[in-house]
Design an enzyme around this catalytic site. Sequence first.
Site, short mmCIF file in Angstrom:
data_model
loop_
_atom_site.label_atom_id
_atom_site.label_comp_id
_atom_site.label_asym_id
_atom_site.label_seq_id
_atom_site.Cartn_x
_atom_site.Cartn_y
_atom_site.Cartn_z
CD GLU A 145 -3.45 -1.50 16.63
OE1 GLU A 145 -4.13 -1.52 17.67
OE2 GLU A 145 -3.46 -0.54 15.84
CD GLN A 177 -2.78 -0.99 2.55
OE1 GLN A 177 -2.33 -1.49 3.57
NE2 GLN A 177 -3.96 -0.40 2.52
CG HIS A 225 -3.04 2.35 -2.15
ND1 HIS A 225 -3.08 2.37 -0.77
CD2 HIS A 225 -4.12 1.61 -2.53
CE1 HIS A 225 -4.13 1.68 -0.34
NE2 HIS A 225 -4.77 1.22 -1.40
CB SER A 233 -4.95 -0.09 10.04
OG SER A 233 -5.38 0.27 8.74
CG ASP A 283 7.74 4.19 0.72
OD1 ASP A 283 7.70 3.12 0.06
OD2 ASP A 283 7.64 4.22 1.96
CG ASN A 309 0.36 -4.64 12.52
OD1 ASN A 309 1.11 -3.93 11.85
ND2 ASN A 309 -0.91 -4.34 12.69
CB CYS A 358 7.84 -4.15 9.87
SG CYS A 358 6.09 -3.79 9.57
#
Length: 214
Positions: free
Chosen positions: A160, A30, A50, A135, A33, A158, A184
């Site tokens: 969470e 996603q 993206h 997320s 960069d 992750n 990560c």
Amino acid sequence: MWPGQHAPTPAHYFVRLLADRGILRRCYSQNIDSLERTAGVPAERIVAAHGNFDGAHAWVERAPGQVERGAKVPIDELKQAVIDGAEALLQLNTKYGGLVKPDITFFAEPLPSRFAELVPDDFECCDLLLVMGTSLQVMPFASLVNFAPSSAPRLLINREAVGPFAACGGGDAPDGYFFFEADCDAGVTKLAQLAGMESELSILIAEAMGGLGP
């Protein structure tokens, strides 16, 4: 926000290592960069869902409310116009006959065609799905975790537990879903250690940072 201000991290080089070993089917990202490419992951192994700043196009209004992608614009030319300011950007738009923007996907825009073209075959043959730093809220990208065969383990690295991984540790997670709580870089370092690739990863990172002699 223009890329080039940051360097790849160990997580990017871990993906590169999987590609070097010939065991990476695809890296779906996603991020815009292009750090996966900077780390040396082959372009054909990446799906920038993206988009990114690797290219640019002019967008032309063919009819009221109907905008189409027009001429390809050298990304370095767009970058220089951004640096030079508003007047340079207006001149660039005039030169190419439309609004020039990098090939990134804005809100409500369709994802690149490469995404839809590769997802079915890629996920049909997936035998291990690694999910990192997300997320799992942005659709349709977040739904990819459900596309792999039920026989394929899914590991989320992750800070969470999110999405279908949220129940991991509570006994209610779907079969084959696993969660490792870490950022990560720490997660891939541990995974490389367990897979017997820690030395290879360390060497790859050191070489990239210029830490090794000839």
